[in-house]
Design a protein around this motif. Sequence first.
Motif, PDB file in Angstrom:
ATOM      1  N   UNK A  95     -21.697   8.499  44.650  1.00  0.00           N
ATOM      2  CA  UNK A  95     -21.007   7.218  44.447  1.00  0.00           C
ATOM      3  C   UNK A  95     -19.577   7.241  44.980  1.00  0.00           C
ATOM      4  N   UNK A  96     -18.914   8.383  44.841  1.00  0.00           N
ATOM      5  CA  UNK A  96     -17.517   8.506  45.252  1.00  0.00           C
ATOM      6  C   UNK A  96     -17.363   8.846  46.731  1.00  0.00           C
ATOM      7  N   UNK A  97     -18.467   9.148  47.407  1.00  0.00           N
ATOM      8  CA  UNK A  97     -18.384   9.544  48.806  1.00  0.00           C
ATOM      9  C   UNK A  97     -17.796  10.938  48.975  1.00  0.00           C
ATOM     10  N   UNK A  98     -17.945  11.775  47.963  1.00  0.00           N
ATOM     11  CA  UNK A  98     -17.450  13.152  48.023  1.00  0.00           C
ATOM     12  C   UNK A  98     -18.618  14.084  48.323  1.00  0.00           C
ATOM     13  N   UNK A  99     -18.379  15.191  49.025  1.00  0.00           N
ATOM     14  CA  UNK A  99     -19.485  16.074  49.371  1.00  0.00           C
ATOM     15  C   UNK A  99     -19.986  16.937  48.205  1.00  0.00           C
ATOM     16  N   UNK A 100     -19.185  17.103  47.160  1.00  0.00           N
ATOM     17  CA  UNK A 100     -19.544  18.026  46.090  1.00  0.00           C
ATOM     18  C   UNK A 100     -19.299  17.397  44.720  1.00  0.00           C
ATOM     19  N   UNK A 101     -20.157  17.739  43.775  1.00  0.00           N
ATOM     20  CA  UNK A 101     -19.968  17.354  42.387  1.00  0.00           C
ATOM     21  C   UNK A 101     -19.813  18.607  41.548  1.00  0.00           C
ATOM     22  N   UNK A 102     -19.014  18.520  40.496  1.00  0.00           N
ATOM     23  CA  UNK A 102     -18.863  19.654  39.594  1.00  0.00           C
ATOM     24  C   UNK A 102     -18.546  19.141  38.195  1.00  0.00           C
ATOM     25  N   UNK A 103     -18.809  19.981  37.226  1.00  0.00           N
ATOM     26  CA  UNK A 103     -18.424  19.687  35.855  1.00  0.00           C
ATOM     27  C   UNK A 103     -17.291  20.636  35.485  1.00  0.00           C
ATOM     28  N   UNK A 104     -16.262  20.101  34.865  1.00  0.00           N
ATOM     29  CA  UNK A 104     -15.166  20.905  34.339  1.00  0.00           C
ATOM     30  C   UNK A 104     -15.361  20.894  32.827  1.00  0.00           C
ATOM     31  N   UNK A 105     -15.705  22.052  32.269  1.00  0.00           N
ATOM     32  CA  UNK A 105     -16.107  22.150  30.874  1.00  0.00           C
ATOM     33  C   UNK A 105     -15.055  22.930  30.097  1.00  0.00           C
ATOM     34  N   UNK A 106     -14.461  22.277  29.121  1.00  0.00           N
ATOM     35  CA  UNK A 106     -13.435  22.907  28.286  1.00  0.00           C
ATOM     36  C   UNK A 106     -14.108  23.782  27.235  1.00  0.00           C
ATOM     37  N   UNK A 107     -13.583  24.968  27.050  1.00  0.00           N
ATOM     38  CA  UNK A 107     -14.060  25.850  25.983  1.00  0.00           C
ATOM     39  C   UNK A 107     -13.466  25.396  24.665  1.00  0.00           C
ATOM     40  N   UNK A 108     -14.252  25.459  23.627  1.00  0.00           N
ATOM     41  CA  UNK A 108     -13.749  25.093  22.301  1.00  0.00           C
ATOM     42  C   UNK A 108     -12.643  26.052  21.890  1.00  0.00           C
TER      43      UNK A 108
END
Length: 102
Positions: free
Chosen positions: A40-53
């Motif tokens: 959707x954003x026209x970016x080549x890569x997707x990632x998740x940034x996951x915060x540790x509790x």
Amino acid sequence: MGRLDIGDVSGYYLHAAELKAEKTITLSDYIAQANREAVNAGQPFGCAVVKRRMKGVADGYVVRDVRTDARLMNRLRDMEEALKDADFDRWFDIDEEHREAA
């Protein structure tokens, strides 16, 4: 938000980043969402940034599926080779700087 969401934050170079800070972590859902948002954003890569509790953001994780990571590593390799061919001294300086930072 919605069907054409483009990620939670802009400025994460070449990525649609999906930010998560939840008690229960479901990586497969996060990655699927990030990959849809990259399209959707026209970016080549997707990632998740996951915060540790109970930890700061810098102690969290950046997560991609293996397919995305392989494409990213191939791009990095190809760009490094192109820079090395075009300007070896510049490539050498950048490589040395990053090796020292590790």
